[in-house]
Design a protein around this motif. Structure first.
Motif: not given
Length: 181
Positions: A41-48, A105-114, A127-133
Motif C-alpha cells: 500500500t505504501i509503495n503504491s502510494l509513492y509509485e502512483v 516532474g515529481f519523484i518521491e522516494k521513501e528513505i526511511h520507515r517506522t 521519511t521522503f526525499e523529492s526530486f523533479h527527475s
C-alpha cells in the motif's frame, strides 16, 4: 433463407464481439494486489504520485488506495506565519497538485520507515526525499509522511496521509533518517 440467417448471425456476432471489447476497455483495473500488505500500500502510494515530467499518473489507483472517508492533510505556515493544516479528499489533491506533478516532474522516494501496528490499524512514519527527475543528484524537498491505515479484513486502506516538510528550523531527526553506517 440460409444466407439471410447466416448474415443475421454474422451481424449479431460482430455486434456482440464489439460490445464485449468495448466493455473490456471500460472495466476497472484490478488493484487488489496493491493493498494486500502495508508495504504494498505504501509503495503504491509513492509509485502512483511519482513520475518524470510529462508522465501521466494513474489517479484511479491513487483513489483506490484511500478509504472512502480518507484524507490528505498538508501542514505549513500561512501568510501570518501561523501553523495551519488543510484537509483534502483524494480528488481535491488531484485537482490541486495533479497538473503540477506532470508539468514539473515529481519523484518521491521513501528513505526511511517506522511502522507501529495494533489489531486492524497501523501508523507509518515515512521519511521522503523529492526530486523533479530520477537523474537529479539532490532532492529539492524532504519531509515525513504520517500515514494511518486500516485493515478491514480483506485489504489495507489509507485513512490519512499527514505530512510536514523539512526546513532549516525543522530538520528531520536522525531517528527518522536511514542509518549512517
Amino acid at each position: 433463407m440460409i444466407k439471410k440467417s447466416l448474415l443475421l448471425f454474422s451481424i449479431c456476432f460482430i455486434s456482440l464481439t464489439a460490445q464485449s471489447q468495448e466493455k473490456g476497455k471500460d472495466a476497472p483495473k484490478d488493484y487488489s494486489k496493491n493493498v494486500l500488505t502495508i508495504d504494498s500500500t505504501i509503495n503504491s502510494l509513492y509509485e502512483v504520485i511519482s513520475g518524470e515530467k510529462g508522465k501521466k499518473r494513474d489517479w484511479s489507483l491513487f483513489k483506490f488506495l484511500f478509504h472512502p472517508d480518507g484524507k490528505l492533510i498538508t501542514s505549513g505556515k500561512n501568510n501570518e506565519s501561523k501553523f495551519q493544516i488543510r484537509y483534502m479528499k483524494p480528488d481535491d489533491y488531484i485537482k490541486s497538485s495533479g497538473k503540477w506533478l506532470v508539468e514539473n516532474g515529481f519523484i518521491e522516494k521513501e528513505i526511511h520507515r517506522t511502522v507501529d501496528a495494533f489489531g486492524n490499524m497501523a501508523h507509518v512514519f515515512s521519511t521522503f526525499e523529492s526530486f523533479h527527475s530520477k537523474t537529479d543528484d539532490e532532492p529539492f524537498m524532504r519531509g515525513i509522511n504520517s500515514i494511518q491505515l486500516l485493515n478491514d479484513g480483506t485489504r489495507w486502506w489509507i485513512v490519512n496521509v499527514f505530512w510536514d516538510n523539512e526546513n532549516r528550523r525543522n530538520p528531520i531527526p536522525n531517528s527518522y533518517l536511514p542509518d549512517s553506517k
